[in-house]
Design a protein around this motif. Sequence first.
Motif, PDB file in Angstrom:
ATOM      1  N   TYR A  51      17.644   9.845  58.596  1.00 26.37           N
ATOM      2  CA  TYR A  51      16.356   9.317  59.057  1.00 26.37           C
ATOM      3  C   TYR A  51      16.562   8.358  60.232  1.00 26.37           C
ATOM      4  O   TYR A  51      15.850   8.428  61.235  1.00 26.37           O
ATOM      5  CB  TYR A  51      15.639   8.601  57.913  1.00 26.37           C
ATOM      6  CG  TYR A  51      14.537   7.689  58.360  1.00 26.37           C
ATOM      7  CD1 TYR A  51      13.377   8.201  58.938  1.00 26.37           C
ATOM      8  CD2 TYR A  51      14.643   6.310  58.225  1.00 26.37           C
ATOM      9  CE1 TYR A  51      12.362   7.366  59.364  1.00 26.37           C
ATOM     10  CE2 TYR A  51      13.636   5.467  58.649  1.00 26.37           C
ATOM     11  CZ  TYR A  51      12.496   5.996  59.210  1.00 26.37           C
ATOM     12  OH  TYR A  51      11.490   5.166  59.642  1.00 26.37           O
ATOM     13  N   GLU A  52      17.552   7.484  60.113  1.00 24.66           N
ATOM     14  CA  GLU A  52      17.805   6.499  61.171  1.00 24.66           C
ATOM     15  C   GLU A  52      18.266   7.146  62.473  1.00 24.66           C
ATOM     16  O   GLU A  52      18.202   6.533  63.532  1.00 24.66           O
ATOM     17  CB  GLU A  52      18.816   5.458  60.677  1.00 24.66           C
ATOM     18  CG  GLU A  52      18.215   4.565  59.605  1.00 24.66           C
ATOM     19  CD  GLU A  52      19.218   3.683  58.897  1.00 24.66           C
ATOM     20  OE1 GLU A  52      20.449   3.865  59.082  1.00 24.66           O
ATOM     21  OE2 GLU A  52      18.768   2.814  58.126  1.00 24.66           O
ATOM     22  N   ARG A  53      18.717   8.409  62.396  1.00 31.22           N
ATOM     23  CA  ARG A  53      19.110   9.158  63.602  1.00 31.22           C
ATOM     24  C   ARG A  53      18.013  10.117  64.053  1.00 31.22           C
ATOM     25  O   ARG A  53      18.260  11.017  64.847  1.00 31.22           O
ATOM     26  CB  ARG A  53      20.406   9.928  63.338  1.00 31.22           C
ATOM     27  CG  ARG A  53      21.626   9.023  63.171  1.00 31.22           C
ATOM     28  CD  ARG A  53      22.934   9.803  63.137  1.00 31.22           C
ATOM     29  NE  ARG A  53      22.936  10.871  62.159  1.00 31.22           N
ATOM     30  CZ  ARG A  53      23.535  10.818  60.955  1.00 31.22           C
ATOM     31  NH1 ARG A  53      24.193   9.740  60.589  1.00 31.22           N
ATOM     32  NH2 ARG A  53      23.482  11.836  60.135  1.00 31.22           N
ATOM     33  N   GLY A  54      16.801   9.940  63.505  1.00 30.09           N
ATOM     34  CA  GLY A  54      15.674  10.746  63.958  1.00 30.09           C
ATOM     35  C   GLY A  54      15.199  11.799  62.985  1.00 30.09           C
ATOM     36  O   GLY A  54      14.313  12.583  63.302  1.00 30.09           O
TER      37      GLY A  54
END
Length: 82
Positions: A51-54
């Motif tokens: 999630y933190e990478r898109g």
Amino acid sequence: MVDQLQIKGLRFANAIRDVQNDPEVLAMNGTARYSFATRSFAQQADLRRKYERGGPLAAKPGNSWHNYGCACDIVFIVNGKA
């Protein structure tokens, strides 16, 4: 005597049935499938990193109902595609 957990479980099961039989989903030649009712903290951490990478939204480990077996993901399949 039926306890609150059994009542909530029955409500959840009825909600799943309702989604699977939703006229709009059925009209699109669709269905619903359920996955990931329970996730380990490690699995949740992996999803959070994605999630933190898109990637898709994911809670931090310990902040997801999945970590406690109290949630599931719904995948809609229309014409054979998710």
